[in-house]
Design a protein around this motif. Sequence first.
Motif, PDB file in Angstrom:
ATOM      1  N   GLU A  61      -7.301   4.520  -2.592  1.00 21.14           N
ATOM      2  CA  GLU A  61      -7.172   3.080  -2.370  1.00 21.14           C
ATOM      3  C   GLU A  61      -8.469   2.523  -1.821  1.00 21.14           C
ATOM      4  O   GLU A  61      -8.865   1.413  -2.168  1.00 21.14           O
ATOM      5  CB  GLU A  61      -6.030   2.802  -1.394  1.00 21.14           C
ATOM      6  N   GLN A  62      -9.096   3.301  -0.988  1.00 25.09           N
ATOM      7  CA  GLN A  62     -10.305   2.837  -0.343  1.00 25.09           C
ATOM      8  C   GLN A  62     -11.442   2.667  -1.354  1.00 25.09           C
ATOM      9  O   GLN A  62     -12.252   1.755  -1.244  1.00 25.09           O
ATOM     10  CB  GLN A  62     -10.729   3.851   0.723  1.00 25.09           C
ATOM     11  N   ILE A  63     -11.521   3.552  -2.363  1.00 23.73           N
ATOM     12  CA  ILE A  63     -12.621   3.447  -3.328  1.00 23.73           C
ATOM     13  C   ILE A  63     -12.253   2.552  -4.498  1.00 23.73           C
ATOM     14  O   ILE A  63     -13.046   2.338  -5.398  1.00 23.73           O
ATOM     15  CB  ILE A  63     -13.090   4.835  -3.823  1.00 23.73           C
ATOM     16  N   GLY A  64     -11.060   2.039  -4.586  1.00 26.62           N
ATOM     17  CA  GLY A  64     -10.685   1.029  -5.552  1.00 26.62           C
ATOM     18  C   GLY A  64      -9.976   1.559  -6.771  1.00 26.62           C
ATOM     19  O   GLY A  64      -9.830   0.833  -7.752  1.00 26.62           O
TER      20      GLY A  64
ATOM     21  N   MET B 204       0.793  -1.184   0.000  1.00 23.53           N
ATOM     22  CA  MET B 204       0.000   0.000   0.000  1.00 23.53           C
ATOM     23  C   MET B 204       0.836   1.249   0.000  1.00 23.53           C
ATOM     24  O   MET B 204       0.295   2.308   0.170  1.00 23.53           O
ATOM     25  CB  MET B 204      -0.855   0.016   1.252  1.00 23.53           C
ATOM     26  N   ASP B 205       2.062   1.130  -0.251  1.00 19.74           N
ATOM     27  CA  ASP B 205       2.938   2.294  -0.311  1.00 19.74           C
ATOM     28  C   ASP B 205       3.087   2.742  -1.757  1.00 19.74           C
ATOM     29  O   ASP B 205       4.156   2.730  -2.328  1.00 19.74           O
ATOM     30  CB  ASP B 205       4.332   1.954   0.260  1.00 19.74           C
ATOM     31  N   THR B 206       2.024   3.048  -2.411  1.00 26.19           N
ATOM     32  CA  THR B 206       2.064   3.512  -3.782  1.00 26.19           C
ATOM     33  C   THR B 206       2.352   4.994  -3.766  1.00 26.19           C
ATOM     34  O   THR B 206       1.760   5.750  -2.995  1.00 26.19           O
ATOM     35  CB  THR B 206       0.729   3.252  -4.475  1.00 26.19           C
ATOM     36  N   ILE B 207       3.300   5.411  -4.635  1.00 23.05           N
ATOM     37  CA  ILE B 207       3.702   6.814  -4.669  1.00 23.05           C
ATOM     38  C   ILE B 207       2.580   7.606  -5.314  1.00 23.05           C
ATOM     39  O   ILE B 207       2.082   7.280  -6.397  1.00 23.05           O
ATOM     40  CB  ILE B 207       5.014   6.974  -5.461  1.00 23.05           C
ATOM     41  N   GLY B 208       2.200   8.707  -4.725  1.00 17.76           N
ATOM     42  CA  GLY B 208       1.168   9.586  -5.240  1.00 17.76           C
ATOM     43  C   GLY B 208      -0.223   9.017  -5.092  1.00 17.76           C
ATOM     44  O   GLY B 208      -1.154   9.487  -5.694  1.00 17.76           O
ATOM     45  N   CYS B 209      -0.341   8.046  -4.289  1.00 13.23           N
ATOM     46  CA  CYS B 209      -1.630   7.393  -4.118  1.00 13.23           C
ATOM     47  C   CYS B 209      -2.122   7.696  -2.723  1.00 13.23           C
ATOM     48  O   CYS B 209      -1.407   7.499  -1.755  1.00 13.23           O
ATOM     49  CB  CYS B 209      -1.491   5.895  -4.339  1.00 13.23           C
TER      50      CYS B 209
END
Length: 178
Positions: free
Chosen positions: A11-14, A1-6
């Motif tokens: 993430e919660q809404i998919g 879950m360590d996506t850059i710029g995310c």
Amino acid sequence: MDTIGCSAFLEQIGIGSFDWGYLAVGMVILIVFMIVLLILLLVQISKTVKLKKRLDQFLLGKDGASLEQDILKLFDDNQFLKKTVEKNREDISTIFKRLQAVYQKMGLVRYDAFNQMGGQLSYSLALLDENDNGFIINSVHSTEGCYSYSKEVRNGDNSITLSAEEAEALAIAKGKVM
């Protein structure tokens, strides 16, 4: 879950791993589509304004008279003309019926009855209507006086024998010149 710029929300809404390049291309296409629609809208508004001006000019006229009043006046005039035409038809029909009984054919033959008077003072006059009904008047002038005789004509014929002058007058009236 360590996506850059995310963000955590994305993430919660998919859509945390969504490629933002596709979104940018879609937005550009959407903006171009909206600009085309806006241009079409402005063209339609322009046409509508021109049409409204023409309609207002038509409805109000030069002196501000109402089109509805003009239409009602034309309707009244049309009704008057229809009544007048119908009355004229009836009058013409009546005139034609009356004309059938009016004397409209004439034959006149002048002659010298006794070859002694000169001037051809005697005459035969045939008057006929459209159906060849009428009469013949024969006026004979002599040195002793003037005598007039009449003979009835029905359908172009009569029951009494006609003199040569009377027959000629009848033929002229019927259009059969002798």
